[in-house]
Design a protein around this motif. Sequence first.
Motif, PDB file in Angstrom:
ATOM      1  N   ALA A 350       0.839  -1.203   0.000  1.00 39.24           N
ATOM      2  CA  ALA A 350       0.000   0.000   0.000  1.00 39.24           C
ATOM      3  C   ALA A 350       0.869   1.245   0.000  1.00 39.24           C
ATOM      4  O   ALA A 350       0.653   2.195  -0.763  1.00 39.24           O
ATOM      5  N   SER A 351       1.879   1.231   0.852  1.00 43.03           N
ATOM      6  CA  SER A 351       2.714   2.410   0.990  1.00 43.03           C
ATOM      7  C   SER A 351       3.586   2.616  -0.253  1.00 43.03           C
ATOM      8  O   SER A 351       3.754   3.736  -0.743  1.00 43.03           O
ATOM      9  N   THR A 354       1.257   3.958  -3.129  1.00 41.58           N
ATOM     10  CA  THR A 354       0.829   5.353  -2.980  1.00 41.58           C
ATOM     11  C   THR A 354       2.001   6.324  -3.144  1.00 41.58           C
ATOM     12  O   THR A 354       1.835   7.431  -3.645  1.00 41.58           O
ATOM     13  N   GLU A 355       3.197   5.891  -2.760  1.00 42.68           N
ATOM     14  CA  GLU A 355       4.360   6.767  -2.932  1.00 42.68           C
ATOM     15  C   GLU A 355       4.846   6.838  -4.364  1.00 42.68           C
ATOM     16  O   GLU A 355       5.246   7.890  -4.851  1.00 42.68           O
ATOM     17  N   ARG A 356       4.855   5.688  -5.030  1.00 40.81           N
ATOM     18  CA  ARG A 356       5.534   5.618  -6.334  1.00 40.81           C
ATOM     19  C   ARG A 356       4.622   5.927  -7.524  1.00 40.81           C
ATOM     20  O   ARG A 356       5.112   6.252  -8.598  1.00 40.81           O
ATOM     21  N   VAL A 357       3.337   5.725  -7.370  1.00 45.59           N
ATOM     22  CA  VAL A 357       2.439   6.017  -8.492  1.00 45.59           C
ATOM     23  C   VAL A 357       2.252   7.524  -8.580  1.00 45.59           C
ATOM     24  O   VAL A 357       1.868   8.177  -7.609  1.00 45.59           O
ATOM     25  N   ASP A 358       2.550   8.062  -9.747  1.00 46.65           N
ATOM     26  CA  ASP A 358       2.634   9.514  -9.919  1.00 46.65           C
ATOM     27  C   ASP A 358       1.323  10.063 -10.480  1.00 46.65           C
ATOM     28  O   ASP A 358       1.268  10.559 -11.606  1.00 46.65           O
ATOM     29  N   SER A 359       0.253   9.969  -9.694  1.00 48.15           N
ATOM     30  CA  SER A 359      -1.048  10.443 -10.168  1.00 48.15           C
ATOM     31  C   SER A 359      -1.680  11.369  -9.141  1.00 48.15           C
ATOM     32  O   SER A 359      -1.250  11.409  -7.981  1.00 48.15           O
ATOM     33  N   VAL A 362      -4.361   8.643  -5.447  1.00 47.08           N
ATOM     34  CA  VAL A 362      -3.949   7.242  -5.381  1.00 47.08           C
ATOM     35  C   VAL A 362      -4.686   6.589  -4.212  1.00 47.08           C
ATOM     36  O   VAL A 362      -4.611   7.066  -3.077  1.00 47.08           O
ATOM     37  N   TYR A 363      -5.427   5.508  -4.520  1.00 43.72           N
ATOM     38  CA  TYR A 363      -6.311   4.868  -3.554  1.00 43.72           C
ATOM     39  C   TYR A 363      -5.763   3.527  -3.089  1.00 43.72           C
ATOM     40  O   TYR A 363      -5.143   2.799  -3.861  1.00 43.72           O
TER      41      TYR A 363
ATOM     42  N   HIS B  20      12.463   9.763  -4.446  1.00 43.79           N
ATOM     43  CA  HIS B  20      12.250   8.954  -3.253  1.00 43.79           C
ATOM     44  C   HIS B  20      13.472   8.923  -2.345  1.00 43.79           C
ATOM     45  O   HIS B  20      13.563   8.091  -1.449  1.00 43.79           O
ATOM     46  N   ARG B 108      -5.631  12.234   2.540  1.00 46.98           N
ATOM     47  CA  ARG B 108      -4.651  13.271   2.862  1.00 46.98           C
ATOM     48  C   ARG B 108      -4.056  13.839   1.581  1.00 46.98           C
ATOM     49  O   ARG B 108      -3.945  13.151   0.566  1.00 46.98           O
ATOM     50  N   GLN B 110      -0.739  15.502   0.137  1.00 48.63           N
ATOM     51  CA  GLN B 110       0.659  15.471   0.543  1.00 48.63           C
ATOM     52  C   GLN B 110       1.548  16.122  -0.504  1.00 48.63           C
ATOM     53  O   GLN B 110       1.311  15.987  -1.702  1.00 48.63           O
ATOM     54  N   LYS B 404      -0.231  15.490  -4.060  1.00 46.73           N
ATOM     55  CA  LYS B 404      -1.093  14.409  -4.519  1.00 46.73           C
ATOM     56  C   LYS B 404      -2.031  14.034  -3.390  1.00 46.73           C
ATOM     57  O   LYS B 404      -1.741  14.296  -2.209  1.00 46.73           O
ATOM     58  N   TYR B 405      -3.169  13.442  -3.761  1.00 44.80           N
ATOM     59  CA  TYR B 405      -4.096  12.932  -2.769  1.00 44.80           C
ATOM     60  C   TYR B 405      -3.836  11.449  -2.568  1.00 44.80           C
ATOM     61  O   TYR B 405      -3.746  10.699  -3.547  1.00 44.80           O
ATOM     62  N   ILE B 406      -3.729  11.042  -1.312  1.00 45.49           N
ATOM     63  CA  ILE B 406      -3.594   9.622  -0.985  1.00 45.49           C
ATOM     64  C   ILE B 406      -4.807   9.258  -0.139  1.00 45.49           C
ATOM     65  O   ILE B 406      -5.111   9.933   0.849  1.00 45.49           O
ATOM     66  N   ILE B 407      -5.531   8.210  -0.573  1.00 46.62           N
ATOM     67  CA  ILE B 407      -6.809   7.888   0.057  1.00 46.62           C
ATOM     68  C   ILE B 407      -6.832   6.412   0.443  1.00 46.62           C
ATOM     69  O   ILE B 407      -6.671   5.546  -0.413  1.00 46.62           O
ATOM     70  N   TYR B 408      -7.050   6.155   1.730  1.00 51.88           N
ATOM     71  CA  TYR B 408      -7.158   4.778   2.202  1.00 51.88           C
ATOM     72  C   TYR B 408      -8.621   4.436   2.457  1.00 51.88           C
ATOM     73  O   TYR B 408      -9.341   5.181   3.126  1.00 51.88           O
ATOM     74  N   GLY B 409      -9.025   3.277   1.943  1.00 51.44           N
ATOM     75  CA  GLY B 409     -10.386   2.820   2.160  1.00 51.44           C
ATOM     76  C   GLY B 409     -10.413   1.400   2.695  1.00 51.44           C
ATOM     77  O   GLY B 409      -9.366   0.811   2.996  1.00 51.44           O
TER      78      GLY B 409
END
Lengths: 414, 414
Positions: A350-351, A354-359, A362-363, B20, B108, B110, B404-409
């Motif tokens: 997950a981490s 979310t870090e590496r995908v450049d959009s 990111v869900y 990174h 969030r 970020q 970027k938006y990071i969203i956890y579901g």
Amino acid sequence: MSKLSSLAQRIKDAQPQIAHASTPLKNQILLRIANRLIESTDEILEANRADLSRASQNGIPNVMLDRLSLSEERIHAMANGVRKVAALADPIGEVLFGKTLPNGLVLRKQRVPLGVVGMIYESRPNVTVDAAALCLKTSNAVMLRGGKEAINTNVALVRIMQDAIETEGLAPNIIGLVEDTSRESATRMMQLNGYLDVLIPRGGAGLIQSVVKNATVPVIETGAGNCHIYIDKSADLHMGAEIVFNAKTSRPSVCNACESLLVHERVAESFLPLVKSLLDTKNVIMLGCEKTRAILKDIPPATESDYAAEFLGYVISVKVVSSIDEAISHINRYSTHHSEAIITNDIESASKFTERVDSAAVYVNASTRFTDGEEFGFGAEIGISTQKLHARGPMGLNEMTSAKYIIYGTGQVR
Amino acid sequence: MSKLSSLAQRIKDAQPQIAHASTPLKNQILLRIANRLIESTDEILEANRADLSRASQNGIPNVMLDRLSLSEERIHAMANGVRKVAALADPIGEVLFGKTLPNGLVLRKQRVPLGVVGMIYESRPNVTVDAAALCLKTSNAVMLRGGKEAINTNVALVRIMQDAIETEGLAPNIIGLVEDTSRESATRMMQLNGYLDVLIPRGGAGLIQSVVKNATVPVIETGAGNCHIYIDKSADLHMGAEIVFNAKTSRPSVCNACESLLVHERVAESFLPLVKSLLDTKNVIMLGCEKTRAILKDIPPATESDYAAEFLGYVISVKVVSSIDEAISHINRYSTHHSEAIITNDIESASKFTERVDSAAVYVNASTRFTDGEEFGFGAEIGISTQKLHARGPMGLNEMTSAKYIIYGTGQVR
């Protein structure tokens, strides 16, 4: 001076009136626009019927006729949208930060309007009202250019809004409509340097590409969405299938719909038939790589261009990958950088994803369909930015503003 | 694939490494660059001598030779600049806001790097090091293109920085230098869509105009400064004269220097001789409107184009105005929207001027020369944006980032 630049000049001349209008006045204008829209239902529907009859004579497909078409209900929805914008907090004048410098200068950074916003969009006439409302609320003047199919409707809507503005004592030219809907006028609008502070295109890939190529004014790219969902090896497969089904089929014509599915090879054999059984209920065409087609024997192959495509319909490309890294690099290569999701129970995956995908969004374990100003709690949106400058993701009121520094001194020199 | 796009591809491929990298690693790289610059003083000076001798053969004016020229002291200053950037807080990873949505999604926003930054600049080789340091600190890769006069110096500086990066274990191509300094290569660089996330030109009006005209990648316009000072009827005239003198003469070649003086007619007769007596000590040429020339009899007339000019030298245009409104509309018409000042003791004039003047920095009773990242307390700057999108005014580290938006579901669908 061309007709287009004289329209631009009139909008520019009117712009200071809205730039310095108080919050109550702006809200009063918005509420009056909402009321006038309702009162003018007959007039709007008549103009809309003219557009619809011409469009159906021209053999425009049903899905576009539906986008173009207004009804009493849709006019009510537009008016309610405007009322919702009136109810939002006014971002203009917000002090973003401030401090006293060592030399005694007192500095503050304050939110200000962008100035004149240009909007180029396609057939849906509700954009005319939505965009105008968001611009007025953020003290921007706006030059609107909708699609040629909606021209009669747009002329009516803009006249109604201008009347409402004038009734409240401001210059109606705060809003202007480009009535020449030729391709040449669009190109010239993209080059109105000195008049437009920003241009926001809303529409398909063709429009966005034309703007990127031709615009000399600053642009915010919006909307193109080749969104991916990656099923990790640790995914809850049932959850994954439900999310893919939702992201693909709940509204396939929108930019946050899922267009491409990546599946870790270790779960491909269990997952692919599962998701296919759901997608089959909506007759979704799956286009697969070799490994996918070894499992789902009767689906057509996916080409290179399928992986880059935004289908906006009941089609999805599928690829089996051997690792999360392969998934991430596939996404970063083919994506339009709008919204992507990983389905996983592994915290590290997950981490990393979310870090590496450049959009923009990111869900983890959720549908890409949530990328939306309303869903994110912004109250409204003017579009979804897929670029990295100025705004990224859903653009609410704050994204329709700029800032300036105001500095008070007592004679300081350097 | 052209040489330019293959360079761009190498930079793009290396970019994830810096995107990174941890804060300590980035700082270590910066400190190593600073040390290597000092250690390589002889090599840098030799390369710089080659540039200088070619430049003086080509009859380049002394002021440009001075900009181009390095010395042991200037190399120390560059290295110290890099160390200062290392000491600044790392903006990457900052959570700008976050919330839990009603459906349970945890969202969030970020801060992330822009990606690959393109810099086009002119003769000063210190920009090569400054820009690279700011990009590395903000986890951006960078494609540098300096002026042809500085090519040997820039090649040496980039090689030294690349060595330092490699020593710390990252790909040296995080930084790349365009060695083809032809006009065509500049134009092609402005169109590297898919490679460059943003292009920042730093230089004169010609460069900025060429970028605005030719660029298809997103651009941040910087630096053009036709800055105004307006002497209100209630001004402390002595303070006003000192501020004008400072803003015009303390460093006339920079973008925040004053280029145009507006004086309220009620104080023109007292103020103009006062400010002239100061400006005369530096042989500043004053170009005046008719009313100015009725008071300062022996000065030349100002033309329309003088009011639009950024002189970057010992020249100032002067105009007598009959009201603060006339001053504001003159500024909004002729200014490059960089920095303007009002000298006044009237609270209403101060507030009107700061609200209505549409520039990045608006001063009350202080010199325009303070518009600068260091002065504003940002620690460093990559340029001063004169546009309204993304960044306005001095651009520090934050302005070199996107989000970027990071969203956890937990399986949410829409």
